[in-house]
Design a protein around this motif. Structure first.
Motif, PDB file in Angstrom:
ATOM      1  N   GLY A  83       0.482  -1.628   0.364  1.00 19.18           N
ATOM      2  CA  GLY A  83       0.018  -0.178  -0.153  1.00 19.18           C
ATOM      3  C   GLY A  83       0.550   1.339  -0.223  1.00 19.18           C
ATOM      4  O   GLY A  83       0.409   1.867  -0.525  1.00 19.18           O
ATOM      5  N   LYS A  84       1.754   1.014   0.203  1.00 19.44           N
ATOM      6  CA  LYS A  84       2.474   2.537   0.922  1.00 19.44           C
ATOM      7  C   LYS A  84       3.304   2.689  -1.202  1.00 19.44           C
ATOM      8  O   LYS A  84       3.596   3.854  -1.741  1.00 19.44           O
ATOM      9  N   ILE A  85       4.031   1.612  -1.686  1.00 20.81           N
ATOM     10  CA  ILE A  85       4.232   1.672  -2.485  1.00 20.81           C
ATOM     11  C   ILE A  85       3.192   2.422  -3.629  1.00 20.81           C
ATOM     12  O   ILE A  85       3.748   2.788  -4.844  1.00 20.81           O
ATOM     13  N   LEU A  86       2.215   1.761  -3.425  1.00 21.51           N
ATOM     14  CA  LEU A  86       1.099   1.894  -4.378  1.00 21.51           C
ATOM     15  C   LEU A  86       0.882   3.866  -4.257  1.00 21.51           C
ATOM     16  O   LEU A  86       0.888   4.245  -5.063  1.00 21.51           O
ATOM     17  N   PHE A  87       0.524   4.456  -2.648  1.00 20.53           N
ATOM     18  CA  PHE A  87      -0.054   5.331  -2.234  1.00 20.53           C
ATOM     19  C   PHE A  87       1.736   6.129  -3.462  1.00 20.53           C
ATOM     20  O   PHE A  87       1.576   7.383  -2.774  1.00 20.53           O
ATOM     21  N   SER A  88       3.014   6.269  -2.428  1.00 22.19           N
ATOM     22  CA  SER A  88       4.104   6.692  -3.781  1.00 22.19           C
ATOM     23  C   SER A  88       3.616   7.244  -4.878  1.00 22.19           C
ATOM     24  O   SER A  88       4.487   7.893  -5.404  1.00 22.19           O
ATOM     25  N   VAL A  89       3.937   5.986  -5.271  1.00 23.97           N
ATOM     26  CA  VAL A  89       3.332   5.698  -6.398  1.00 23.97           C
ATOM     27  C   VAL A  89       2.591   7.004  -7.119  1.00 23.97           C
ATOM     28  O   VAL A  89       3.102   8.050  -8.305  1.00 23.97           O
ATOM     29  N   SER A  90       1.447   7.649  -6.857  1.00 18.92           N
ATOM     30  CA  SER A  90      -0.307   8.018  -6.590  1.00 18.92           C
ATOM     31  C   SER A  90       1.052   9.319  -5.710  1.00 18.92           C
ATOM     32  O   SER A  90       0.610  10.316  -7.120  1.00 18.92           O
ATOM     33  N   ASP A  91       1.668   9.495  -5.722  1.00 20.96           N
ATOM     34  CA  ASP A  91       2.317  10.751  -5.182  1.00 20.96           C
ATOM     35  C   ASP A  91       3.210  11.417  -5.768  1.00 20.96           C
ATOM     36  O   ASP A  91       3.235  12.146  -6.976  1.00 20.96           O
ATOM     37  N   LEU A  92       3.961   9.863  -6.917  1.00 18.10           N
ATOM     38  CA  LEU A  92       4.479  10.713  -7.725  1.00 18.10           C
ATOM     39  C   LEU A  92       3.699  11.114  -9.402  1.00 18.10           C
ATOM     40  O   LEU A  92       4.200  12.073  -9.942  1.00 18.10           O
ATOM     41  N   LEU A  93       3.048   9.841  -8.984  1.00 16.28           N
ATOM     42  CA  LEU A  93       1.881  10.775 -10.546  1.00 16.28           C
ATOM     43  C   LEU A  93       1.724  12.089 -10.455  1.00 16.28           C
ATOM     44  O   LEU A  93       1.119  13.196 -11.264  1.00 16.28           O
ATOM     45  N   VAL A  94       0.618  12.676  -9.118  1.00 22.87           N
ATOM     46  CA  VAL A  94       0.581  13.890  -8.565  1.00 22.87           C
ATOM     47  C   VAL A  94       1.603  14.882  -9.164  1.00 22.87           C
ATOM     48  O   VAL A  94       0.956  15.724  -9.818  1.00 22.87           O
ATOM     49  N   GLY A  95       2.653  14.454  -9.660  1.00 26.61           N
ATOM     50  CA  GLY A  95       4.313  15.815  -9.183  1.00 26.61           C
ATOM     51  C   GLY A  95       3.859  15.770 -11.065  1.00 26.61           C
ATOM     52  O   GLY A  95       4.018  16.518 -12.056  1.00 26.61           O
ATOM     53  N   TYR A  96       3.403  14.110 -11.727  1.00 25.17           N
ATOM     54  CA  TYR A  96       3.455  13.999 -12.973  1.00 25.17           C
ATOM     55  C   TYR A  96       2.458  14.723 -14.213  1.00 25.17           C
ATOM     56  O   TYR A  96       2.697  15.737 -15.258  1.00 25.17           O
ATOM     57  N   PHE A  97       1.224  14.504 -13.170  1.00 24.59           N
ATOM     58  CA  PHE A  97       0.148  15.413 -13.993  1.00 24.59           C
ATOM     59  C   PHE A  97      -0.241  17.156 -13.700  1.00 24.59           C
ATOM     60  O   PHE A  97      -0.183  17.402 -14.161  1.00 24.59           O
ATOM     61  N   ILE A  98       0.800  17.579 -12.447  1.00 24.06           N
ATOM     62  CA  ILE A  98       1.128  18.972 -12.448  1.00 24.06           C
ATOM     63  C   ILE A  98       1.361  19.718 -13.651  1.00 24.06           C
ATOM     64  O   ILE A  98       1.286  20.555 -14.423  1.00 24.06           O
ATOM     65  N   ARG A  99       2.804  18.353 -14.670  1.00 18.48           N
ATOM     66  CA  ARG A  99       3.416  19.180 -14.841  1.00 18.48           C
ATOM     67  C   ARG A  99       2.800  19.711 -16.206  1.00 18.48           C
ATOM     68  O   ARG A  99       2.530  20.446 -17.474  1.00 18.48           O
ATOM     69  N   THR A 100       2.181  18.463 -16.306  1.00 18.31           N
ATOM     70  CA  THR A 100       1.383  18.274 -17.631  1.00 18.31           C
ATOM     71  C   THR A 100       0.098  18.922 -17.962  1.00 18.31           C
ATOM     72  O   THR A 100       0.281  19.586 -18.610  1.00 18.31           O
TER      73      THR A 100
END
Length: 438
Positions: A83-100
């Motif tokens: 779960g921590k890995i899943l949540f952290s990947v989502s965290d990184l995805l937020v950064g990617y979406f911000i840039r997008t």
């Protein structure tokens, strides 16, 4: 000043989060104070129950959608850090979406990177996912909805919106601004909308410079009819269908227990434990007496009033409206915990390129006032919780100061913001309202 590439920033952020997950496991074993969030143990226990074919609500204090428990089933089958890995990947995805989102709006590369850094390198945000909090998933879904709308993918946006409202009820506040944004003069179904470029945000728009007088005596009826556009109806029907399908499916599986714990509980929640909300002291003093339903719901009045004002004024500037709405929603909520701050932190990088605020003065004033008010509250909270001192009145006063800090930040951003509607008005946009411009 040397600039860092986005790829290097993402790689560093991923390594940092992996390190914190590993460190967190070590701290949980060797230290008295655990690194892992208490909610993560609740999620994991609920996931174990689901894996055994039981209801996740057999775990006390699990008050989330069963989707969270289903996503964390590998916690019980593979490893507890899943779960921590899943949540952290989502965290990184937020950064990617911000840039997008910022790149779609034409923001320069260096400004995009600095904005993304505000999320990825924020100590508060990168510890949320690694400690096992599910909020990064919700943040990623909200940003993905904005991307879908900007790309004209109305059906995708509606699907994900219905899903995120089921997952965490608070994004329901975004319904009105999304509906208002789907104006036929700016957004037409089946066509990619024209986005307002960042470079043109400083130029005063002339679209609304003249006063508009409606010459048709039936203009009120025509205006009302224009509200029900194909795009608005599609978005409303699809998002509602997804929400009610998920809710109905889990109601079929877990009956009223699900409906109460995952949805109804949050509407009438009264928490006597100390938290950042200005309402906590009143609830604490009167908790032994049963609150009437009207008393439980009246606290929503300030929230609703502020929400309607913000929507009316800023709906077309969608990311800014979302940011203000979320900040106001959290500030005036009946219960405020630190994890709620992530809800508006993920939207903050989307509005900074359009602010005229100088970091040297007003920027630091906002940062220091907000962090100072929060630290002041935490000091009294520590004296109450760990030292057992009767400082409830001081803690309530600290909550009032924290509300003032949130209000100051919100007003400062409004005063220093350059309004920039996400979608340009179509040159040959269809309109049913005959007008003449003076």
């Amino acid at each position: 000043m040397a600039t860092i590439s986005f790829r290097s920033l993402m790689l560093f952020s991923a390594v940092l989060r992996l390190f914190l997950i590993i460190y967190g496991e070590w701290q949980d074993i060797h230290m008295e104070v655990r690194y892992t969030d208490v909610d993560y143990f609740v999620f994991s226990d609920a996931a174990s129950l689901v894996a055994l074919g039981k209801s996740p609500y057999k775990r006390s204090t699990y008050r989330y959608s069963p989707l969270i428990a289903f996503l964390l089933i590998p916690n019980a089958l593979i490893h507890r850090t899943w779960g921590k890995i899943l949540f952290s990947v989502s965290d990184l995805l937020v950064g990617y979406f911000i840039r997008t989102i910022l790149k779609l709006r034409g923001v320069p590369e260096n400004l995009c990177t600095y904005s993304v850094m505000l999320w990825l390198l924020n100590p508060f945000t990168f510890t949320i996912g690694t400690r096992g909090n599910c909020e990064p998933i919700v943040c990623a879904m909200v940003l993905w909805i904005i991307i879908c709308l900007m790309n004209g993918n109305l059906l995708h946006a509606a699907f994900w919106y219905g899903l995120v409202v089921h997952l965490r009820i608070y994004p329901i506040i975004y319904a009105f601004p999304i509906i208002l944004t789907l104006d036929q003069s700016r957004f037409q179904s089946g066509k990619k909308p024209i986005l307002t470029d960042w470079s043109s945000s400083k130029i005063q728009s002339t679209n609304g410079s003249g006063s508009i007088k409606v010459s048709d005596p039936c203009h009120i009826w025509v205006s009302l009819k224009s509200l029900f556009t194909r795009g608005r109806l599609l978005f409303g029907l699809i998002s509602a269908a997804v929400f009610f399908f998920c809710t109905g499916f889990f109601f079929y599986l877990y009956a009223w227990e699900f409906l109460h714990e995952a949805l109804l509980y949050h509407l009438t929640r009264t928490d006597p434990r100390h938290n950042f909300s200005i309402y906590f002291y009143h609830i604490y003093l009167h908790y032994e007496h049963e609150f009437a339903l009207s008393e439980k719901l009246i606290s929503f009045l300030p929230q609703v009033t502020v929400q309607l004002v913000l929507i009316w004024r800023f709906a077309q500037d969608l990311p800014f409206c979302f940011f203000l709405q979320t900040l106001a929603f959290v500030a005036f909520n009946k219960v405020i915990t630190a994890q709620y701050f992530v809800w508006f932190f993920c939207l903050l990088p989307l509005v900074l390129p359009w602010t005229n605020m100088k970091l040297k003065w007003e920027g630091w004033a906002c940062i220091l006032f907000w962090i100072g008010a929060q630290s002041h509250w935490l000091m009294w909270g520590y004296l109450l919780e760990f030292n057992g001192k009767n400082v409830f009145m001081q803690l309530w006063m600290a909550s009032l100061l924290f509300l003032a800090a949130n209000t100051y930040v919100m007003v400062t951003f409004i005063l220093r913001h350059t309004s920039s509607p996400v979608f340009k008005r179509l040159e040959h946009g269809h309109s049913n309202i005959p007008t003449k411009i003076d």
